[in-house]
Design a protein around this motif. Structure first.
Motif, PDB file in Angstrom:
ATOM      1  N   GLU A  46       7.035   8.539   2.438  1.00 20.49           N
ATOM      2  CA  GLU A  46       7.462   9.908   2.694  1.00 20.49           C
ATOM      3  C   GLU A  46       7.000  10.845   1.590  1.00 20.49           C
ATOM      4  N   THR A  47       7.121  10.421   0.334  1.00 23.00           N
ATOM      5  CA  THR A  47       6.779  11.299  -0.782  1.00 23.00           C
ATOM      6  C   THR A  47       5.292  11.277  -1.113  1.00 23.00           C
ATOM      7  N   ALA A  48       4.647  10.145  -0.966  1.00 23.27           N
ATOM      8  CA  ALA A  48       3.237  10.016  -1.356  1.00 23.27           C
ATOM      9  C   ALA A  48       2.293   9.920  -0.166  1.00 23.27           C
ATOM     10  N   GLY A  49       2.819   9.690   1.027  1.00 21.38           N
ATOM     11  CA  GLY A  49       1.974   9.502   2.202  1.00 21.38           C
ATOM     12  C   GLY A  49       1.250   8.167   2.146  1.00 21.38           C
ATOM     13  N   VAL A  50       0.405   7.942   3.132  1.00 18.56           N
ATOM     14  CA  VAL A  50      -0.397   6.716   3.152  1.00 18.56           C
ATOM     15  C   VAL A  50      -1.636   6.946   4.003  1.00 18.56           C
ATOM     16  N   LEU A  51      -2.775   6.491   3.507  1.00 22.73           N
ATOM     17  CA  LEU A  51      -4.037   6.619   4.228  1.00 22.73           C
ATOM     18  C   LEU A  51      -4.293   5.359   5.047  1.00 22.73           C
TER      19      LEU A  51
ATOM     20  N   VAL B 211       0.846  -1.196   0.000  1.00 22.75           N
ATOM     21  CA  VAL B 211       0.000   0.000   0.000  1.00 22.75           C
ATOM     22  C   VAL B 211       0.879   1.242   0.000  1.00 22.75           C
ATOM     23  N   ILE B 212       0.450   2.241  -0.756  1.00 21.66           N
ATOM     24  CA  ILE B 212       1.092   3.556  -0.755  1.00 21.66           C
ATOM     25  C   ILE B 212       0.024   4.579  -1.110  1.00 21.66           C
ATOM     26  N   GLY B 213       0.014   5.694  -0.428  1.00 23.56           N
ATOM     27  CA  GLY B 213      -1.017   6.701  -0.673  1.00 23.56           C
ATOM     28  C   GLY B 213      -2.395   6.126  -0.429  1.00 23.56           C
ATOM     29  N   SER B 214      -3.227   6.157  -1.454  1.00 23.01           N
ATOM     30  CA  SER B 214      -4.574   5.577  -1.358  1.00 23.01           C
ATOM     31  C   SER B 214      -4.686   4.289  -2.163  1.00 23.01           C
TER      32      SER B 214
ATOM     33  N   GLY C 298      11.254   7.015   4.411  1.00 15.52           N
ATOM     34  CA  GLY C 298      10.686   8.215   5.005  1.00 15.52           C
ATOM     35  C   GLY C 298      11.160   8.524   6.398  1.00 15.52           C
ATOM     36  N   ARG C 299      12.288   7.956   6.812  1.00 17.04           N
ATOM     37  CA  ARG C 299      12.688   8.088   8.209  1.00 17.04           C
ATOM     38  C   ARG C 299      13.965   8.898   8.408  1.00 17.04           C
ATOM     39  N   ASN C 300      14.686   9.260   7.319  1.00 16.11           N
ATOM     40  CA  ASN C 300      16.026   9.825   7.459  1.00 16.11           C
ATOM     41  C   ASN C 300      16.826   8.966   8.432  1.00 16.11           C
ATOM     42  N   ALA C 301      16.811   7.666   8.176  1.00 16.16           N
ATOM     43  CA  ALA C 301      17.445   6.702   9.072  1.00 16.16           C
ATOM     44  C   ALA C 301      17.933   5.508   8.275  1.00 16.16           C
ATOM     45  N   VAL C 302      18.935   4.842   8.824  1.00 16.31           N
ATOM     46  CA  VAL C 302      19.516   3.659   8.211  1.00 16.31           C
ATOM     47  C   VAL C 302      19.571   2.548   9.245  1.00 16.31           C
ATOM     48  N   GLN C 303      19.161   1.339   8.842  1.00 12.29           N
ATOM     49  CA  GLN C 303      19.346   0.183   9.705  1.00 12.29           C
ATOM     50  C   GLN C 303      20.672  -0.491   9.358  1.00 12.29           C
ATOM     51  N   VAL C 304      21.500  -0.697  10.366  1.00 14.99           N
ATOM     52  CA  VAL C 304      22.748  -1.430  10.211  1.00 14.99           C
ATOM     53  C   VAL C 304      22.556  -2.798  10.848  1.00 14.99           C
ATOM     54  N   ALA C 305      22.641  -3.839  10.042  1.00 15.01           N
ATOM     55  CA  ALA C 305      22.443  -5.200  10.538  1.00 15.01           C
ATOM     56  C   ALA C 305      23.800  -5.801  10.843  1.00 15.01           C
ATOM     57  N   ALA C 306      24.077  -6.009  12.126  1.00 17.07           N
ATOM     58  CA  ALA C 306      25.354  -6.588  12.550  1.00 17.07           C
ATOM     59  C   ALA C 306      25.052  -7.639  13.612  1.00 17.07           C
TER      60      ALA C 306
END
Length: 350
Positions: A193-198, A158-161, A276-284
């Motif tokens: 982040e760019t399209a939002g989600v309902l 799902v993205i936006g509507s 959309g989080r300005n975040a990175v997951q590092v898997a270690a």
């Protein structure tokens, strides 16, 4: 309230569902004896878990790598502001709510990132795999595992509507890679982040997935959807794409060639920029859990530190680290994967 005369007393809580003649008591008992793994417990996953636990699916494993933030509350229906304040991982917070909804169901929360090293352990004892994820890398991994093990799974996005879903029955229907062989490159498709989600769009997709789960687990095979469903709830468009002909007519690397490149770790990244989080997951991954007391003591001179049994949070130099016992970290304040790896090595260690 007296139970319905035609429904056994031990099943009375499911009486309205049992009286739906396409399911019935036999189907309900099959649900009670079923096991499901839900991959992801965000927007889609919370709705899925809520539906299945209320429906009486006997064992529900909820797997998610993430923690709860305030912006999740708009659409992730099992969480509230107290969960945000308590710094709870999504899987654990969801399990607490689900156990309060139906104490007859066994809930197993797993706080981890799904990857090629653990997915078979997470799904091998399940009768069904459900997609509550937000990225195609994990979906291709689920698809590989499901085809290899011969287990049904239900895709949803799902993205936006807009939403889409399809049911994959290995050996009977096209798999995900028959329909979408490769995912679009980063930046080429809208994100949350760019399209939002309902929230209602999420609920529709997850409800379609849940209905398919009830059919599969209740052994109502002839009613299972075999098309790709696509819709937009904003403009009320709805499409059903017939995809059955793709089975065996495309040279699918997964179900056709039995080439499980995602499952074997030959495809996909192990460090991921989060939507959309300005975040990175590092898997270690580590062989033993992190000692948060030791790590917190080492980090406290450098910035603000707080931790509980589930995670440690550390803020410094404009970055916020959320570290999990298995060694994973979500680093907020950058979308640069190389920078995130450097920060991880600098503050958490190798």
């Amino acid at each position: 309230m007296q139970p319905f005369a035609d429904v056994p007393a031990e099943l009375e809580r499911y009486s309205r569902q049992i009286r739906f003649q396409n399911l019935g008591e036999d189907g309900q008992r099959k649900l009670i004896n079923s096991r499901v793994t839900i991959c992801g417990c965000g927007a889609l996953g919370t709705v899925l878990a809520n539906h299945l636990v209320r429906a009486g699916v006997g064992f529900v494993r909820v797997v998610d790598r993430d923690f709860i933030e305030t912006h999740n509350l708009q659409r992730q229906i099992l969480f509230d502001e107290n969960d945000v304040a308590d710094n709870l991982p999504k899987a654990e917070a969801a399990a607490r709510k689900l156990r309060a909804i139906n104490s007859q169901v066994t809930i197993e929360p797993v706080v981890t990132d799904i990857d090629h090293t653990n997915i078979l352990d997470l799904v091998s004892d399940a009768d069904l795999i459900l997609d509550g994820t937000d990225n195609f890398e994990t979906r291709y991994l689920i698809n590989d595992a499901a085809v290899k093990l011969g287990k049904p799974w239900v895709f949803g996005g799902v993205i936006g509507s807009e939403g889409q879903t399809m049911t994959i029955l290995p050996g009977e229907t096209p798999c995900l890679r028959c329909v979408v062989e490769t995912s679009p490159p980063p930046g080429m498709t809208p994100t949350c982040e760019t399209a939002g989600v309902l929230g209602p769009a999420v609920a529709v997709v997850a409800s379609f997935e849940a209905v398919e789960a009830i059919k599969i687990l209740g052994d109502k095979h002839t009613s299972i959807n075999r098309e790709l469903i696509m819709f937009d709830i904003w403009d009320w468009s709805f499409r059903r794409l017939k995809i059955a002909s793709l089975k065996g007519k495309v040279d699918c690397p997964c179900c056709g060639q039995q080439n499980f490149e995602w499952l074997e770790g030959r495809m996909g990244s192990h460090t991921t920029a989060l939507c959309g989080r300005n975040a990175v997951q590092v898997a270690a991954r580590r062989d033993s859990p992190l000692d948060f007391a030791e790590l917190g003591g080492r980090l406290s001179p450098l910035g603000e530190v707080r931790h509980n049994a589930y995670m440690l949070r550390f803020a410094t130099e404009g970055y916020e680290f959320t570290v999990f016992p298995d060694g994973r970290a979500i680093i907020k304040g950058t979308n640069d994967i190389a920078k995130a790896r450097t920060l991880y090595a600098q503050f958490v260690g190798s």
